[in-house]
Design an enzyme around this catalytic site. Structure first.
Site, PDB file in Angstrom:
ATOM      1  N   HIS A  84       0.843  -1.203   0.000  1.00 17.94           N
ATOM      2  CA  HIS A  84       0.000   0.000   0.000  1.00 17.94           C
ATOM      3  C   HIS A  84       0.878   1.254   0.000  1.00 17.94           C
ATOM      4  O   HIS A  84       0.579   2.242  -0.669  1.00 17.94           O
ATOM      5  CB  HIS A  84      -0.880   0.045   1.247  1.00 17.94           C
ATOM      6  CG  HIS A  84      -1.885  -1.055   1.328  1.00 17.94           C
ATOM      7  ND1 HIS A  84      -1.806  -2.068   2.248  1.00 17.94           N
ATOM      8  CD2 HIS A  84      -3.007  -1.304   0.598  1.00 17.94           C
ATOM      9  CE1 HIS A  84      -2.830  -2.885   2.110  1.00 17.94           C
ATOM     10  NE2 HIS A  84      -3.573  -2.462   1.097  1.00 17.94           N
ATOM     11  N   GLY A 128      -3.125  -1.804  -7.020  1.00  9.19           N
ATOM     12  CA  GLY A 128      -2.004  -2.741  -7.128  1.00  9.19           C
ATOM     13  C   GLY A 128      -2.290  -3.857  -8.131  1.00  9.19           C
ATOM     14  O   GLY A 128      -3.437  -4.302  -8.270  1.00  9.19           O
ATOM     15  N   ASP A 149      -3.959  -7.610  -7.190  1.00 13.03           N
ATOM     16  CA  ASP A 149      -5.358  -7.959  -7.495  1.00 13.03           C
ATOM     17  C   ASP A 149      -5.606  -7.598  -8.955  1.00 13.03           C
ATOM     18  O   ASP A 149      -6.315  -6.631  -9.262  1.00 13.03           O
ATOM     19  CB  ASP A 149      -6.309  -7.188  -6.577  1.00 13.03           C
ATOM     20  CG  ASP A 149      -6.130  -7.588  -5.128  1.00 13.03           C
ATOM     21  OD1 ASP A 149      -6.255  -8.785  -4.832  1.00 13.03           O
ATOM     22  OD2 ASP A 149      -5.826  -6.713  -4.304  1.00 13.03           O
ATOM     23  N   GLN A 192      -9.158  -7.480 -10.411  1.00  9.72           N
ATOM     24  CA  GLN A 192      -9.829  -6.270  -9.922  1.00  9.72           C
ATOM     25  C   GLN A 192      -9.409  -5.053 -10.745  1.00  9.72           C
ATOM     26  O   GLN A 192     -10.233  -4.231 -11.146  1.00  9.72           O
ATOM     27  CB  GLN A 192      -9.479  -6.072  -8.447  1.00  9.72           C
ATOM     28  CG  GLN A 192      -9.842  -4.717  -7.879  1.00  9.72           C
ATOM     29  CD  GLN A 192      -9.599  -4.621  -6.386  1.00  9.72           C
ATOM     30  OE1 GLN A 192     -10.385  -5.122  -5.607  1.00  9.72           O
ATOM     31  NE2 GLN A 192      -8.531  -3.965  -5.962  1.00  9.72           N
TER      32      GLN A 192
HETATM   33  O1  PAF Z   1      -8.215  -3.971  -3.162  1.00 12.93           O
HETATM   34  C1  PAF Z   1      -8.847  -3.629  -2.130  1.00 12.93           C
HETATM   35  O2  PAF Z   1      -8.292  -3.469  -1.049  1.00 12.93           O
HETATM   36  C2  PAF Z   1     -10.352  -3.444  -2.228  1.00 12.93           C
HETATM   37  O3  PAF Z   1     -10.939  -4.375  -3.078  1.00 12.93           O
HETATM   38  C3  PAF Z   1     -10.752  -2.005  -2.622  1.00 12.93           C
HETATM   39  C4  PAF Z   1     -10.270  -1.660  -4.013  1.00 12.93           C
HETATM   40  C5  PAF Z   1     -10.176  -1.032  -1.617  1.00 12.93           C
HETATM   41  C6  PAF Z   1     -12.274  -1.863  -2.607  1.00 12.93           C
HETATM   42  O4  PAF Z   1     -12.803  -2.125  -1.340  1.00 12.93           O
END
Ligand code: PAF
Length: 283
Positions: free
Chosen positions: A36, A151, A154, A157
């Protein structure tokens, strides 16, 4: 500055927009780690103002998942955000309304295309990406960022969010950020906190399998079946493999012959802990 209320974020954002400042958003579910931090630092470098959201989003957890025991470490998260302008940490009531009734019947959802969600993690986590897209859309509406940082850990996503932004004409640029790994190769993840020392050792197989596939590909092996078979020498009865798949980096289409646009995705369980990782076969 730690803010819990949507209204207070909006007020600050309004002033920044008026001053012509560029805003970066790093959406997170907290339990922040060096992965992060790399997104945060990128945002701070690229934008005038950075907002980090910390919200364990209930609607992206499926039945039987770890919503209740998901690590919540806001005090430590805030410390790690020393260089950001706002840490936005709303409650579920603040995000979804008092008593937040979260079923599909009571909330407007953003539902990404089935083609992108019926595979990889979406296959076992039905509805997960609806929850992700809904909350990310809400965060975009609240913070109105110019840039948002996600990132590559994921990766599915990331692809789905890019698609949502394109399809819904959301005025934000998505900035993908590379996976951060421990020296051992283990990809950083908030869920690594669940692992015992023994399980952490077992978890090294994810990156070992991926690095080995990449090195086989670099040596000229392109047949996906042959590349997949190299994984079996690493797996033990303590690893419960969910998937090992080769897909196109842009649209997640399945590959039978690997090329530089291919990404290899792996998910497996060690005990009750589900871990994912991925690697690009290109340079
Ligand atoms: O990747 C994450 O931590 C979550 O899926 C996100 C993008 C913050 C959405 O809740």
């Amino acid at each position: 500055m730690l803010i819990h209320k949507i209204e207070d974020v909006r007020e600050q954002v309004k002033a920044w927009k008026k001053a012509g400042l560029k805003i970066g958003l790093v959406p997170t579910m907290g339990a922040l780690h060096a992965g992060h931090k790399s997104l945060i630092d990128k945002s701070v470098e690229k934008c005038d103002k950075t907002v980090v959201s910390v919200f364990v989003n209930p609607i992206q957890f499926c039945a039987g998942e770890d919503l209740d025991k998901y690590p919540r470490t806001l005090d430590e998260d805030v410390k790690l955000c020393e260089n950001v302008d706002i840490v936005f940490a709303p409650t579920p009531n603040e995000m979804y309304g008092e008593g937040h009734i979260l079923s599909n019947d009571f909330l407007t959802y953003v539902v990404p295309p089935y083609f992108y969600t019926d595979k990889l993690c979406g296959k076992s986590r039905v509805g997960h990406f609806d929850g992700v897209c809904t909350v990310v859309n809400k965060l975009f509406n609240i913070v109105q960022p110019d840039f948002a940082f996600f990132g590559e850990k994921d990766f599915q996503q990331l692809v789905i969010i890019k698609k949502m932004v394109k399809d819904l004409n959301i005025p934000v640029e998505i900035v993908p950020c590379p996976i951060v790994r421990e020296d051992s190769g283990l990809a950083l993840s908030s869920r690594n906190k669940y692992l015992t020392d023994e399980q952490k050792d077992l978890a090294l197989v994810l990156s070992k399998i991926l690095f080995n596939i990449k090195s086989c590909y670099d040596r000229g092996i392109v047949d996906v079946k042959a590349l997949s078979e190299t994984a079996f020498e690493y797996l033990t009865p303590k690893h419960s493999l969910e998937y090992l798949e080769f897909r196109d980096s842009e649209n997640l289409e399945e590959k039978t012959v690997a090329d530089d646009d291919t990404r290899v995705f792996i998910a497996l369980k060690i005990g009750n802990v589900r871990l994912i990782d991925n690697i690009s076969l290109g340079t």
